[in-house]
Write a protein that holds these residues in place. Sequence first.
Motif, PDB file in Angstrom:
ATOM      1  N   VAL A 130      47.611  69.964 -10.502  1.00  0.00           N
ATOM      2  CA  VAL A 130      47.298  68.918 -11.483  1.00  0.00           C
ATOM      3  C   VAL A 130      48.046  67.643 -12.135  1.00  0.00           C
ATOM      4  O   VAL A 130      49.410  68.495 -12.878  1.00  0.00           O
ATOM      5  N   MET A 131      48.284  66.574 -11.864  1.00  0.00           N
ATOM      6  CA  MET A 131      49.276  65.244 -12.709  1.00  0.00           C
ATOM      7  C   MET A 131      47.990  65.431 -13.578  1.00  0.00           C
ATOM      8  O   MET A 131      47.353  65.207 -13.710  1.00  0.00           O
ATOM      9  N   THR A 150      50.931  76.609  -7.302  1.00  0.00           N
ATOM     10  CA  THR A 150      49.396  75.695  -8.261  1.00  0.00           C
ATOM     11  C   THR A 150      49.821  75.698 -10.326  1.00  0.00           C
ATOM     12  O   THR A 150      50.715  76.380 -10.496  1.00  0.00           O
ATOM     13  N   GLY A 151      49.623  74.966 -10.566  1.00  0.00           N
ATOM     14  CA  GLY A 151      49.194  74.179 -11.995  1.00  0.00           C
ATOM     15  C   GLY A 151      50.084  72.573 -12.311  1.00  0.00           C
ATOM     16  O   GLY A 151      49.528  71.755 -11.822  1.00  0.00           O
ATOM     17  N   THR A 152      50.276  72.385 -13.490  1.00  0.00           N
ATOM     18  CA  THR A 152      50.255  71.395 -14.311  1.00  0.00           C
ATOM     19  C   THR A 152      52.068  70.546 -13.477  1.00  0.00           C
ATOM     20  O   THR A 152      52.765  71.665 -13.955  1.00  0.00           O
ATOM     21  N   VAL A 153      51.881  69.881 -13.097  1.00  0.00           N
ATOM     22  CA  VAL A 153      52.675  68.410 -13.295  1.00  0.00           C
ATOM     23  C   VAL A 153      53.437  68.278 -14.290  1.00  0.00           C
ATOM     24  O   VAL A 153      52.871  67.587 -15.265  1.00  0.00           O
ATOM     25  N   ILE A 154      54.814  69.183 -14.608  1.00  0.00           N
ATOM     26  CA  ILE A 154      55.914  68.440 -15.975  1.00  0.00           C
ATOM     27  C   ILE A 154      57.154  67.939 -15.536  1.00  0.00           C
ATOM     28  O   ILE A 154      57.617  68.167 -14.730  1.00  0.00           O
ATOM     29  N   ARG A 155      57.025  67.273 -16.569  1.00  0.00           N
ATOM     30  CA  ARG A 155      58.796  66.982 -16.503  1.00  0.00           C
ATOM     31  C   ARG A 155      59.965  67.890 -15.951  1.00  0.00           C
ATOM     32  O   ARG A 155      59.717  68.669 -17.047  1.00  0.00           O
ATOM     33  N   ALA A 156      60.857  67.794 -15.351  1.00  0.00           N
ATOM     34  CA  ALA A 156      62.426  67.987 -15.109  1.00  0.00           C
ATOM     35  C   ALA A 156      62.439  68.481 -16.668  1.00  0.00           C
ATOM     36  O   ALA A 156      62.757  67.401 -17.124  1.00  0.00           O
TER      37      ALA A 156
END
Length: 170
Positions: A130-131, A150-156
Motif C-alpha cells: 500500500v502506497m 505486504t504492508g505500507t510503503v514508508i520512507r527509508a
Amino acid sequence: MTYLLEQETEEDWWEVEQLLDTCFAPGREALSSYRLREGVDPVARLCLTAREDGILAGAIRVWPVRVAGRTVALIGPVAVHPTRQGEGLGALLIREVIDRAAVIGWQRMMLVGDAPYYNRFGFRKLEGVVMPPPTNPDRVLGVGDWEGITGTVIRAAGAGVSPLRQERVS
C-alpha cells in the motif's frame, strides 16, 4: 537515435528538475511518492540521464523505501522530453535501471504507473503493498522477489541531504 546514458551528477540536478517540470503537471511534488523521497538520498547509481549530442532527452531517478522491514527501490520519476517521446527512450531507461539494480544487488523494485506499459518489463500489480494515499492501488507495481512481502510503503531510514540536491554556491 543514440543516447549517452550516465549516472546523474550534482551538475545535472537542476536540468533534470526542469525536464520534470516540462513532462509533468504542476503540483507533481504533492504526490505521495514525493513525501517518501523528502530528505532521503536517492540510489545515486540508479539515477540516470540520457543525452543526445549533449542535450538532455530523458532521466530516471530511484529512491529507497521500506516495505515490511525490507528496503525496496522505488523507481520514479521517469521523464522523456516531449520531443523524444515515442522513440523508446523511456523503455531504455527502465531496462537499464532494472539491469543495473540487479548487478548491485537490489532484489525488488516498485513504481506507481500504468500496468499495460510496465508489464513488458516484468512489473505486476503488488497485492497487499500500500502506497500512501491518494495512490490508486491498481497502479502500485513491482518486479523482483515480492513473495510474502505486504504492508505500507514508508520512507527509508537514514534520511539525509542528497548530494544531487545540494544548493549551488555561486
